[in-house]
Motif scaffolding. Structure first.
Motif, mmCIF file in Angstrom:
data_model
loop_
_atom_site.group_PDB
_atom_site.id
_atom_site.type_symbol
_atom_site.label_atom_id
_atom_site.label_comp_id
_atom_site.label_asym_id
_atom_site.label_seq_id
_atom_site.Cartn_x
_atom_site.Cartn_y
_atom_site.Cartn_z
ATOM 1 N N LEU A 177 0.826 -1.198 0.000
ATOM 2 C CA LEU A 177 0.000 0.000 0.000
ATOM 3 C C LEU A 177 0.866 1.257 0.000
ATOM 4 O O LEU A 177 0.580 2.223 -0.725
ATOM 5 N N GLN A 178 1.922 1.243 0.779
ATOM 6 C CA GLN A 178 2.845 2.386 0.818
ATOM 7 C C GLN A 178 3.499 2.591 -0.546
ATOM 8 O O GLN A 178 3.589 3.722 -1.039
ATOM 9 N N SER A 220 0.990 3.956 -3.011
ATOM 10 C CA SER A 220 0.741 5.360 -2.716
ATOM 11 C C SER A 220 1.846 6.238 -3.297
ATOM 12 O O SER A 220 1.570 7.290 -3.883
ATOM 13 N N GLU A 221 3.087 5.805 -3.154
ATOM 14 C CA GLU A 221 4.213 6.556 -3.721
ATOM 15 C C GLU A 221 4.126 6.619 -5.238
ATOM 16 O O GLU A 221 4.370 7.669 -5.840
ATOM 17 N N MET A 274 1.398 6.412 -7.040
ATOM 18 C CA MET A 274 0.299 7.320 -7.387
ATOM 19 C C MET A 274 0.712 8.781 -7.248
ATOM 20 O O MET A 274 0.367 9.609 -8.094
ATOM 21 N N ASN A 275 1.456 9.101 -6.205
ATOM 22 C CA ASN A 275 1.921 10.484 -6.041
ATOM 23 C C ASN A 275 2.859 10.886 -7.175
ATOM 24 O O ASN A 275 2.770 12.003 -7.695
#
Length: 81
Positions: free
Chosen positions: A35-36, A39-40, A42-43
């Motif tokens: 998930l982390q 998220s990275e 996606m950013n």
């Protein structure tokens, strides 16, 4: 003679629950890591997307500026064709 069967069954059940709990904790840790990472990603993609949008806006502004200068020349083949 003492009967150890219920005690062994309880120990086995405890071991099974502990093993299942350890497995679940490992899966959760792995999912947290994934998930982390997602998220990275996606950013990073959001930042890249914003840059692409800004460049597209610049290109559209240039196109509109060229179009505002007058009609485009006709697209005819050269006279020697």
């Amino acid at each position: 003679m003492t009967d150890h069967a219920p005690e062994q069954a309880t120990d086995q059940a405890t071991d099974d629950v502990t093993e299942r709990l350890d497995t679940l904790e490992a899966h959760i840790a792995h999912q947290d890591q994934m998930l982390q990472e997602l998220s990275e990603v996606m950013n990073d993609q959001r930042a890249e997307f914003d840059l692409i949008k800004a460049r597209l806006a610049q290109f559209l502004d240039r196109i509109h500026a060229v179009e505002a200068q007058g009609p485009a020349p006709e697209n005819r083949p050269p006279p020697h064709w």
